[in-house]
Design a protein around this motif. Structure first.
Motif, PDB file in Angstrom:
ATOM      1  N   SER A 154       0.819  -1.217   0.000  1.00  0.00           N
ATOM      2  CA  SER A 154       0.000   0.000   0.000  1.00  0.00           C
ATOM      3  C   SER A 154       0.850   1.264   0.000  1.00  0.00           C
ATOM      4  N   ILE A 160      -4.521   5.827  -6.240  1.00  0.00           N
ATOM      5  CA  ILE A 160      -4.295   4.617  -7.045  1.00  0.00           C
ATOM      6  C   ILE A 160      -5.479   4.450  -7.997  1.00  0.00           C
ATOM      7  N   SER A 161      -5.237   3.741  -9.071  1.00  0.00           N
ATOM      8  CA  SER A 161      -6.260   3.681 -10.124  1.00  0.00           C
ATOM      9  C   SER A 161      -7.404   2.748  -9.769  1.00  0.00           C
ATOM     10  N   GLY A 162      -7.182   1.867  -8.805  1.00  0.00           N
ATOM     11  CA  GLY A 162      -8.262   0.962  -8.409  1.00  0.00           C
ATOM     12  C   GLY A 162      -7.761  -0.013  -7.365  1.00  0.00           C
ATOM     13  N   ARG A 163      -8.687  -0.771  -6.788  1.00  0.00           N
ATOM     14  CA  ARG A 163      -8.323  -1.744  -5.758  1.00  0.00           C
ATOM     15  C   ARG A 163      -7.375  -2.814  -6.294  1.00  0.00           C
ATOM     16  N   SER A 164      -7.468  -3.052  -7.616  1.00  0.00           N
ATOM     17  CA  SER A 164      -6.626  -4.087  -8.230  1.00  0.00           C
ATOM     18  C   SER A 164      -5.137  -3.784  -8.042  1.00  0.00           C
ATOM     19  N   VAL A 165      -4.798  -2.517  -7.897  1.00  0.00           N
ATOM     20  CA  VAL A 165      -3.392  -2.144  -7.667  1.00  0.00           C
ATOM     21  C   VAL A 165      -2.904  -2.787  -6.362  1.00  0.00           C
TER      22      VAL A 165
END
Ligand SMILES: Cc1cc2nc3c(=O)[nH]c(=O)nc-3n(C[C@H](O)[C@H](O)[C@H](O)COP(=O)(O)O)c2cc1C
Length: 228
Positions: A154, A160-165
């Motif tokens: 984290s 960040i571009s999304g939770r997938s990051v």
């Protein structure tokens, strides 16, 4: 019906229900006075924290941390206390987070505990320093594996571009470090060294008890009562 990932809307108040302006309670559980309180605020804090834990209040170790940015705007967030002694109060976080940047520019900070069920608040002010690398290593290595990987995964406070990051980062660092992730260089502890404590105990008729302890030049504490 609420769909996955959402929560149900709370029912709307009707004209017969209270508005938030009418929400109020009387605080009558306990009192805090000069005779029964400790002369040393650390001892008073120790007593109240232990009482909060014994009373099983939710997350008794959660405290609000206030910092001030270089543009003089304050901000707050919750962190968990991980230690306290005569040297100060310790928590752990990402040094590159918003709070980390704000503390690097201005080391003065404030902490606040609110133990709702006990009708108690503790406020603490002082200057903050980083704990030693050894102390951060010791605590980091005591954390569960997923928390240690999470510290790598984290980039706290960054967009960040999304939770997938996060999921991809966790997989990447999990594969890289396996069971032995080292402490990230950007992660560690801070210690606030108090020069001012306040203990608030709710009382009836809004005549609450407030005791303030101010650090004196000789290392002792001046205890004073504040009007509520
Ligand atoms: C109960 C609770 C405990 C938390 N404990 C911590 C903590 O110990 N350290 C931490 O970095 N963030 C903790 N967080 C998350 C922070 O509140 C915050 O979202 C995060 O540190 C980023 O803050 P910042 O962008 O202001 O630096 C906690 C949140 C909650 C609700």
């Amino acid at each position: 019906m609420a769909s996955a990932g959402t929560i149900k809307a709370m029912s709307q108040p009707t004209s017969s229900t209270l508005s938030i302006a009418d929400l109020r309670k009387s605080y009558e559980r306990a009192e805090l006075n000069e005779d029964a309180s400790q002369a040393d605020p650390l001892k008073q804090f120790d007593q109240w924290l232990k009482e909060a834990i014994a009373a099983e209040v939710p997350e008794p170790n959660a405290m609000t941390l206030a910092t001030v940015a270089s543009n003089l705007r304050p901000s707050t967030r919750i962190v968990l206390i991980k230690g306290y002694d005569e040297h100060g109060i310790t928590w752990f976080t990402n040094y590159d987070s918003r709070k980390g940047h704000e503390l690097a520019g201005n080391p003065y900070a404030a902490l606040q505990f609110h133990w709702v069920e006990l009708e108690r608040v503790v406020r603490i002010e002082g200057v903050v320093e980083k704990v030693s690398a050894e102390e951060s290593d010791t605590y980091f290595n005591s954390r569960p594996l997923d928390s240690r990987i999470g510290a790598w995964a984290s980039p706290q406070s960054e967009v960040i571009s999304g939770r997938s990051v996060l999921v991809a980062n966790a997989a990447k660092y999990g594969a890289k470090f396996l069971l032995q992730p080292p402490r990230p260089p950007h992660w560690g502890g801070y210690r606030l060294m108090p020069d001012n404590w306040q203990f608030w105990q709710g009382r009836k008729s809004r005549l609450h008890d407030r005791l303030r302890y101010t650090l004196q030049g000789d290392g002792g504490w001046l205890r004073e009562r504040l009007a509520p």
